[in-house]
Write a protein that holds these residues in place. Sequence first.
Motif, short mmCIF file in Angstrom:
data_model
loop_
_atom_site.label_atom_id
_atom_site.label_comp_id
_atom_site.label_asym_id
_atom_site.label_seq_id
_atom_site.Cartn_x
_atom_site.Cartn_y
_atom_site.Cartn_z
N ARG A 1 0.82 -1.21 0.00
CA ARG A 1 0.00 0.00 0.00
C ARG A 1 0.85 1.26 0.00
O ARG A 1 0.56 2.22 -0.71
CB ARG A 1 -0.97 0.00 1.17
N ALA A 2 1.91 1.26 0.78
CA ALA A 2 2.82 2.42 0.79
C ALA A 2 3.47 2.58 -0.58
O ALA A 2 3.57 3.70 -1.10
CB ALA A 2 3.88 2.25 1.87
N PHE A 3 3.89 1.47 -1.17
CA PHE A 3 4.52 1.53 -2.49
C PHE A 3 3.53 2.05 -3.53
O PHE A 3 3.86 2.92 -4.34
CB PHE A 3 5.03 0.14 -2.89
N LEU A 4 2.31 1.52 -3.51
CA LEU A 4 1.30 1.94 -4.48
C LEU A 4 0.92 3.41 -4.29
O LEU A 4 0.76 4.14 -5.27
CB LEU A 4 0.07 1.05 -4.37
N ALA A 5 0.80 3.84 -3.04
CA ALA A 5 0.45 5.24 -2.78
C ALA A 5 1.57 6.17 -3.28
O ALA A 5 1.30 7.19 -3.92
CB ALA A 5 0.21 5.46 -1.29
N THR A 6 2.82 5.80 -3.01
CA THR A 6 3.95 6.61 -3.48
C THR A 6 3.98 6.65 -5.00
O THR A 6 4.18 7.71 -5.60
CB THR A 6 5.28 6.04 -2.93
N LEU B 1 2.85 9.57 -10.08
CA LEU B 1 2.11 9.67 -11.34
C LEU B 1 1.29 10.95 -11.40
O LEU B 1 1.20 11.59 -12.45
CB LEU B 1 1.22 8.44 -11.52
N LEU B 2 0.70 11.33 -10.27
CA LEU B 2 -0.04 12.59 -10.20
C LEU B 2 0.88 13.78 -10.47
O LEU B 2 0.52 14.69 -11.22
CB LEU B 2 -0.69 12.75 -8.83
N ILE B 3 2.07 13.74 -9.88
CA ILE B 3 3.04 14.82 -10.08
C ILE B 3 3.47 14.87 -11.54
O ILE B 3 3.52 15.95 -12.15
CB ILE B 3 4.26 14.64 -9.15
N ASP B 4 3.76 13.70 -12.13
CA ASP B 4 4.15 13.66 -13.54
C ASP B 4 3.06 14.23 -14.43
O ASP B 4 3.32 14.99 -15.36
CB ASP B 4 4.48 12.23 -13.98
N PRO C 1 14.14 5.65 -14.26
CA PRO C 1 13.68 5.30 -12.91
C PRO C 1 13.00 6.51 -12.27
O PRO C 1 13.33 7.66 -12.57
CB PRO C 1 14.97 4.94 -12.18
N ALA C 2 12.08 6.26 -11.37
CA ALA C 2 11.24 7.32 -10.80
C ALA C 2 12.05 8.46 -10.18
O ALA C 2 11.81 9.63 -10.48
CB ALA C 2 10.28 6.73 -9.76
N LYS C 3 13.02 8.15 -9.33
CA LYS C 3 13.78 9.22 -8.66
C LYS C 3 14.63 10.00 -9.65
O LYS C 3 14.80 11.21 -9.53
CB LYS C 3 14.63 8.67 -7.52
N THR C 4 15.17 9.31 -10.64
CA THR C 4 15.97 9.99 -11.67
C THR C 4 15.10 10.96 -12.45
O THR C 4 15.47 12.11 -12.67
CB THR C 4 16.62 8.96 -12.61
N ARG C 5 13.91 10.50 -12.84
CA ARG C 5 12.98 11.35 -13.58
C ARG C 5 12.55 12.54 -12.73
O ARG C 5 12.52 13.68 -13.19
CB ARG C 5 11.77 10.53 -14.02
N GLU C 6 12.23 12.27 -11.46
CA GLU C 6 11.80 13.35 -10.57
C GLU C 6 12.90 14.39 -10.39
O GLU C 6 12.64 15.59 -10.43
CB GLU C 6 11.39 12.79 -9.21
N ALA C 7 14.13 13.93 -10.20
CA ALA C 7 15.25 14.86 -10.03
C ALA C 7 15.41 15.72 -11.28
O ALA C 7 15.59 16.94 -11.20
CB ALA C 7 16.54 14.09 -9.75
N PHE C 8 15.33 15.10 -12.44
CA PHE C 8 15.47 15.82 -13.71
C PHE C 8 14.36 16.86 -13.85
O PHE C 8 14.63 18.02 -14.20
CB PHE C 8 15.42 14.82 -14.88
#
Length: 161
Positions: A47-52, A57-60, A108-115
């Motif tokens: 659940r924590a993984f899915l929520a994160t 996805l909402l942020i993207d 990867p998610a963190k790489t994309r977010e950082a970019f």
Amino acid sequence: MYSEHRGWLHGWLRKKLGCSHCAADLAHEAFIRVLLLAEPHTIKEPRAFLATTAVRLLIDGARRRRIEKAYMHALVIQCEDAGMPDPAAVHVALQALERIAEMLAGLPAKTREAFLFSRLDGLTYSEIATCLDVSPSTVKNYISTALVHCYHSLHVTDSLS
């Protein structure tokens, strides 16, 4: 995992979004991300993984809409200055934005977010490190990885043309 947590994730997203259809789409996208993991069975807190994942996805999606809105705003300004833009040019620009979004989806998610934090939000490496709970040197590696990924994605696409 899907049968156990789909209903919970859909309900959680429906409360956040206020729309059952959008919540269903986002929940399915979150489970697609799980399927793309190398070892999805190792997730200890589903659940924590899915929520994160859903929040990311909402942020993207919000960032993608901001880019589209900014582009459309720029087109309006251009229209006021030089007349109506060519519909073909608008189509090409929107396709380019979609191509960029697809290219970044391969990271990867963190790489994309950082970019995206760096390029769209203008955050410093230290600010990004705080947001992602990593070191600034890790952020530097993420940004480098993203730039190399983008370069290779463009190079492969261009060589296929």
